[in-house]
Design an enzyme around this catalytic site. Sequence first.
Site, PDB file in Angstrom:
ATOM      1  N   ASP A 213       3.978   6.847  -4.537  1.00 23.81           N
ATOM      2  CA  ASP A 213       4.362   5.751  -5.262  1.00 23.81           C
ATOM      3  C   ASP A 213       5.555   7.125  -5.901  1.00 23.81           C
ATOM      4  O   ASP A 213       5.067   7.982  -6.008  1.00 23.81           O
ATOM      5  CB  ASP A 213       3.294   5.179  -5.960  1.00 23.81           C
ATOM      6  CG  ASP A 213       4.402   3.256  -6.632  1.00 23.81           C
ATOM      7  OD1 ASP A 213       5.472   3.489  -6.249  1.00 23.81           O
ATOM      8  OD2 ASP A 213       3.831   2.671  -7.023  1.00 23.81           O
TER       9      ASP A 213
HETATM   10  C1  BGC Z   1       6.707   0.432  -7.145  1.00 26.10           C
HETATM   11  C2  BGC Z   1       6.774   0.981  -5.813  1.00 26.10           C
HETATM   12  C3  BGC Z   1       7.785   1.049  -4.661  1.00 26.10           C
HETATM   13  C4  BGC Z   1       8.812   2.140  -5.069  1.00 26.10           C
HETATM   14  C5  BGC Z   1       9.953   2.518  -4.414  1.00 26.10           C
HETATM   15  C6  BGC Z   1       8.227   1.960  -7.392  1.00 26.10           C
HETATM   16  O1  BGC Z   1       8.066   1.953  -8.228  1.00 26.10           O
HETATM   17  O2  BGC Z   1       5.691   0.454  -7.702  1.00 26.10           O
HETATM   18  O3  BGC Z   1       6.231  -0.606  -5.223  1.00 26.10           O
HETATM   19  O4  BGC Z   1       8.228   0.835  -3.618  1.00 26.10           O
HETATM   20  O5  BGC Z   1       9.298   1.785  -6.645  1.00 26.10           O
HETATM   21  O6  BGC Z   1      10.887   1.708  -5.340  1.00 26.10           O
END
Ligand code: BGC
Length: 707
Positions: free
Chosen positions: A246
């Site tokens: 993530d």
């Molecule tokens: C989120 C993810 C997301 C990623 C990219 C993170 O803050 O938890 O779900 O895909 O950001 O935007």
Amino acid sequence: MDASLTPDERADLVLKEMTIDEKIQLLHGNGMPQDEPVTSLNAASNRGVGYVAGIERLGIPGIDMSDAAYGVRASGANGRYSTALPANVAAAASWDTEAAFEYGALIGRELRAQGYNMSLGGGVDITREPRNGRTFEYLGEDPVLAGTLVARLIAGTQSQHVIGDIKHYAFNDQESGRSSVDVRISKRAARETDLLAFEIGVTQGHPAAVMCSYNRVNGDFACENKYLLDEVLKKDWQFPGFVLSDWGGTHSDAKASAAGLDNEEPGDFFYSERFKAAVQAGRIPESELDEHVHRILRSEFAAGIVDFPRQRSVVDPLAGLEVARKIEEGGIVLLKNDRAALPLDTGTIHTIAVIGAHADVGMISGGGSAQVDPPGGNAISAPGEGATHWQEEVWFPTSPLKAIQARAPHAVVTYDPGTDANAAAAAAKGADVAIVFAYDWESEGMDLPNLSLPLHQDDLIAQVAAANPHTVVVLETGSPVTMPWVDAPSAILEAWFAGSDGANALGNILFGSVNPSGKLPNTFPKSEADLPHPTLVTPPLASQRFSGPVSPVQRAEGLPPFQVEYDEGLKVGYKWYDAEKKPVLFPFGYGLSYTSYGYSGLTVTQGKTVEATFTVANTGGRAGAETAEVYASLPSAAAEPPKRLVGWSKVKLDAGEKKTVTVEIDPKYLSIFDEEKDGWMLVPGEYTILVGGSSQDLPLRATFSVK
Ligand code: BGC
């Protein structure tokens, strides 16, 4: 380019040709192009949230990622259009596997049309903590329901030659302190709850990518957790694809690499020069580097992004609206309908008072990285304001007021904003029906303080219902809410976050051209006091979350951990209320219809799998679709909660029609996870199969034994 070879063989051919720098290039992203200046490494990107540069010399395309939970994110910002589907939780409420595939396919189609080749959707953390601000992005509290649906969704996305993803692996069950929380849970409870949803999603949906989560699990960050990534995901489930972190969830090079993290996102703190140096110094074996690269390459081949290069086209908004509307129609849940208050009869209704929740202009959507931009900007912003912003309420321009007026052209339809409960009650009094809208907005990066409707909406509903006995409440929420006023209105609908064409779906349900068929994927408790954790465990201040750029050293250390003890263990959702004998407001699997259904004649046969065969009859006067739910009670020696969902079938029935259905039960869904054997096992003894229309209305039962 020999497509007769397997993705693994093709990956190996490429790998053989690669230099160490080319290999390292595949191991990391190049920032978030949407927020950054153009550089040589991101120039070819589509300016989404992540981009892995390709290896042009070898014909390997870049991986162009966009968030895509309920539609392609942030399209408005770059002048594009995408359909907002109803929130994932609404799709879960449809219990419809074909609709889940369509949901994923629409996302895949629109990603590709916009120029992306990877989705960051597929959220399936189960609703263990209903105050989680991302509950709308997930598929409910049951691992079999959530896992089965996410698998279909991923298959739909990948059918469009787009890399599909499942996230956030694992136990990112609350947003508060998500980068520092250390989730403590036993192996058995882990495998039978959240991890079972992922297991089904991974083994049935075959996503090319898994996103590991921000939090720690039993001490280690998820993105450097050997148990989660290596032992369970890659070895036990035989996941052949790649794991990406993530955004900012990578905390090391050697430790993460050994644990099984293949790709760092969105930047390259660890999986770049430091990684290369570590390989050259022998701190990370070269075989490990090759393994990561192999997994990324094989996923590119498997998902078809090499054979079917990106080709931009134009999104088809009308086709998208139709899919969004149908999914919402299948997901709206009729919670209460006294004296057949719904559907509304235009022959007898001449005055309609519409109240509250911006129902004149739009319907709310879920926020954070899932946010899809509405065309023309937020429906509640001033005209021309355009852009939407992080963590603001975004309302889609789908007007319930207009949808109601269109279906009751001869009625007088009024609107009151509901900001003053007395004025709203006065507007409702004397109308043939009052329809009061209430909402609870949710977003990534926050949790709900409680399960009450905010902004004095409980009071609004109570006063309107007191003024007009024919009051219909329409809820737009992602999570369950408490309803101190539940006895007052004659009808209640849960419409969730309803997507681009939510108002038409709702209109069709209110006026009966569509018969409600949704069933709750989450229990609605009577009060927070009944939750496994009555108080949300929030982090000490020092442990809240990273904000702004942090150095690799800070990132590696992480924030000081605080622990959340998942001591409810196996008892998640309805399993908790069942085991603790706590009455609920509306149970898991519950939902009414404008017709009625009867169940009869259950037989259970045991061959390679167990099969439950029974008859469902439409005993009322309207065509409908009934989700017939199949639960199992395990022998007492299994020490399990009273029952668990093991299968279901959504059956379409004309008025008076009967159908005999067979639901095949995967033996794993009857098993427990044995920590000593480190595997699933069937406990000998007597099993009971229960069948019916809700987890608390199961008229059929039959037993069988396992020796
Ligand atoms: C989120 C993810 C997301 C990623 C990219 C993170 O803050 O938890 O779900 O895909 O950001 O935007």
